[in-house]
Design a protein around this motif. Structure first.
Motif, PDB file in Angstrom:
ATOM      1  N   SER A 177       0.918  -1.122   0.128  1.00 50.67           N
ATOM      2  CA  SER A 177      -0.121  -0.049   0.172  1.00 50.67           C
ATOM      3  C   SER A 177       0.824   1.126   0.027  1.00 50.67           C
ATOM      4  CB  SER A 177      -0.997   0.014   1.297  1.00 50.67           C
ATOM      5  OG  SER A 177      -0.136   0.126   2.409  1.00 50.67           O
ATOM      6  N   HIS A 193     -16.813  -1.290  10.034  1.00 54.32           N
ATOM      7  CA  HIS A 193     -16.107  -0.968   8.807  1.00 54.32           C
ATOM      8  C   HIS A 193     -14.891  -1.584   8.640  1.00 54.32           C
ATOM      9  CE1 HIS A 193     -15.102   1.460   5.534  1.00 54.32           C
ATOM     10  NE2 HIS A 193     -13.866   1.679   6.019  1.00 54.32           N
ATOM     11  N   ARG A 195     -13.624  -4.456  10.249  1.00 55.75           N
ATOM     12  CA  ARG A 195     -13.619  -5.760   9.986  1.00 55.75           C
ATOM     13  C   ARG A 195     -13.788  -5.970   8.519  1.00 55.75           C
ATOM     14  NH1 ARG A 195     -16.422  -5.488  15.006  1.00 55.75           N
ATOM     15  NH2 ARG A 195     -15.596  -6.766  16.393  1.00 55.75           N
ATOM     16  N   GLY A 196     -14.735  -5.304   7.828  1.00 55.70           N
ATOM     17  CA  GLY A 196     -14.968  -5.459   6.532  1.00 55.70           C
ATOM     18  C   GLY A 196     -13.585  -5.453   5.500  1.00 55.70           C
ATOM     19  N   TRP A 197     -13.025  -4.140   6.082  1.00 62.14           N
ATOM     20  CA  TRP A 197     -11.626  -4.071   5.335  1.00 62.14           C
ATOM     21  C   TRP A 197     -10.527  -5.065   5.678  1.00 62.14           C
ATOM     22  CZ3 TRP A 197      -6.467  -2.954   7.091  1.00 62.14           C
ATOM     23  CH2 TRP A 197      -5.518  -2.324   6.195  1.00 62.14           C
ATOM     24  N   ARG A 199     -11.141  -8.313   6.080  1.00 66.49           N
ATOM     25  CA  ARG A 199     -11.562  -9.336   5.293  1.00 66.49           C
ATOM     26  C   ARG A 199     -11.300  -9.091   3.753  1.00 66.49           C
ATOM     27  NH1 ARG A 199     -16.466  -8.936   8.573  1.00 66.49           N
ATOM     28  NH2 ARG A 199     -16.534 -10.926   9.977  1.00 66.49           N
ATOM     29  N   ASN A 200     -11.526  -7.935   3.373  1.00 60.72           N
ATOM     30  CA  ASN A 200     -11.175  -7.457   1.910  1.00 60.72           C
ATOM     31  C   ASN A 200      -9.907  -7.689   1.515  1.00 60.72           C
ATOM     32  OD1 ASN A 200     -12.036  -6.358  -0.727  1.00 60.72           O
ATOM     33  ND2 ASN A 200     -11.075  -4.385  -0.080  1.00 60.72           N
ATOM     34  N   ILE A 201      -8.852  -7.070   2.459  1.00 59.50           N
ATOM     35  CA  ILE A 201      -7.482  -7.162   2.271  1.00 59.50           C
ATOM     36  C   ILE A 201      -6.905  -8.510   2.135  1.00 59.50           C
ATOM     37  CG2 ILE A 201      -5.285  -6.365   3.114  1.00 59.50           C
ATOM     38  CD1 ILE A 201      -6.632  -4.224   1.564  1.00 59.50           C
ATOM     39  N   THR A 203      -8.560 -11.211   1.204  1.00 59.88           N
ATOM     40  CA  THR A 203      -9.024 -11.787   0.076  1.00 59.88           C
ATOM     41  C   THR A 203      -8.283 -11.137  -0.959  1.00 59.88           C
ATOM     42  OG1 THR A 203     -11.244 -11.758   1.089  1.00 59.88           O
ATOM     43  CG2 THR A 203     -10.957 -11.873  -1.467  1.00 59.88           C
ATOM     44  N   LYS A 204      -7.681 -10.122  -0.939  1.00 62.03           N
ATOM     45  CA  LYS A 204      -7.122  -9.534  -2.421  1.00 62.03           C
ATOM     46  C   LYS A 204      -5.602  -9.919  -2.182  1.00 62.03           C
ATOM     47  CE  LYS A 204     -10.142  -5.868  -3.600  1.00 62.03           C
ATOM     48  NZ  LYS A 204     -10.545  -4.578  -3.626  1.00 62.03           N
ATOM     49  N   GLN A 205      -5.030  -9.680  -1.139  1.00 58.97           N
ATOM     50  CA  GLN A 205      -3.428  -9.849  -0.734  1.00 58.97           C
ATOM     51  C   GLN A 205      -2.985 -11.018  -0.218  1.00 58.97           C
ATOM     52  OE1 GLN A 205      -1.505  -6.005  -0.011  1.00 58.97           O
ATOM     53  NE2 GLN A 205      -3.113  -4.838  -0.959  1.00 58.97           N
TER      54      GLN A 205
END
Length: 351
Positions: A177, A193, A195-197, A199-201, A203-205
């Motif tokens: 980043s 918010h 927690r969502g971030w 999970r998203n990172i 998943t992506k990285q």
């Protein structure tokens, strides 16, 4: 002839890992407005790639007048636009940082593939730029006296929450980043918010890096270069300011003055020990990499040093500051990137 390139979107391009990555507007604007800055360290006869030569020459003239009293050589460096690249005899390319998006763009501009790193090299640079490399260096440095710091790799939200329970306050970092963008602070608890971030990172990285949160009193860094023989060369100290993890400015002064300023917060022997250990460890950790390296650090209230908050495998504003800092003049100035009338400006002012 060496071609120099300021590509401030580099960290975001690493996170994207796409050759066709399109930078956000702010990064494109920064590159357009201050794309001339490699002229501050380029050698006579070198070229600097910019989007608009007229603008670059105009803005660089202003910056050159700001540093006219310093012993900085800025003559005989010229600016080129993308459509002129295939007319140049380029022997070397030195960007802010190498990534697949930049290599793809230069290839489209007609730059010879011999001048560009291949996919294996680009993948290696991206892998080394992962924050796990910072954690590996930290594990060596935190054994030195008066140092502190831990870093953990997490592959699930549950692991992050376990560390939050243990330390109460934590810093959560995306593996790749740009400054400030990939950080979240868990202060006592995580919001929905956050927690969502997380999970998203993941998943992506793939993973996240988590560190205890420390109350700092001073940011600083050390700048290095890995030479073509694989050795780490120490270049100098970087005294900088941040806001919410994002860079805001660098001090321009002598190394002696910077050491004196830091001596108010820490034992200078600790600095010497950290610098020596980094010079030993970087050639091992960064095997196969050649170019600039910046190691960000911070001092805590108890005079302990966190010796590796982050490693940047690219040129940094600290490197820029070293190129235009006075060698003997003790007048302290500050270099900042400011937004003025919707344009980024490099400003140098007396403190």
């Amino acid at each position: 002839m060496t071609l120099h390139i300021f590509n401030p979107e580099h960290d975001l391009a690493l996170a994207s890992d796409k050759a066709t990555f399109t930078p956000p507007h702010a990064a494109r604007q920064l590159g357009y407005d201050i794309g001339y800055i490699p002229a501050l360290w380029a050698s006579s006869g070198d070229a600097v790639l910019v989007e608009n030569k007229e603008k670059a020459e105009r803005e660089f003239t202003k910056v050159r007048s700001m540093i006219s009293k310093y012993d900085v050589k800025t003559d005989n460096v010229f600016f080129v636009e993308p459509e002129e690249l295939n007319e140049l005899s380029i022997s070397n390319i030195q960007p802010w940082g190498w990534d697949s998006a930049l290599a793809y763009k230069l290839d489209k501009y007609g730059v010879s593939s011999e001048m560009l790193p291949d996919n294996v090299k680009l993948l290696h640079i991206r892998d080394l730029s992962h924050r796990k490399t910072s954690a590996q260096l930290l594990s060596k440095l935190n054994k030195l006296d008066n140092t502190i710091g831990e870093s953990f790799t997490c592959s699930s939200l549950e692991e992050v929450e376990d560390l939050l329970s243990k330390y109460t306050n934590i810093v959560i970092k995306a593996p790749w980043s740009s400054s400030g963008r990939g950080l979240r602070f868990g202060i006592g608890y995580l919001t929905d918010h956050q927690r969502g971030w997380i999970r998203n990172i993941i998943t992506k990285q793939g993973v996240l890096m988590v560190e205890p949160y420390y109350n700092k009193v001073k940011d600083f860094g050390m700048e290095f270069s890995i030479t073509n023989n694989g050795m780490a060369e120490y270049l100098g100290l970087s005294m900088f300011d941040t806001h919410n993890g994002a860079y805001t400015g660098n001090l321009l002064t002598t190394e002696t003055t910077k050491q004196e300023m830091l001596s108010r917060y820490l034992d200078i022997q600790t600095l010497d020990n950290v610098r020596s250990m980094i010079c030993k460890q970087l050639p091992v950790l960064l095997k196969g990499y050649e170019g600039p390296v910046g190691v960000d650090m911070m001092v805590l209230h108890d005079r302990k040093v966190h010796p590796c908050v982050e490693i940047n495998l690219r040129r940094t504003m600290g490197h820029v500051a070293l190129n235009i800092s006075p060698r003997i003049d003790d007048i302290i100035k500050v270099m900042r990137i400011e937004m003025i009338n919707s344009n980024y400006k490099l400003k140098i002012k007396q403190v």
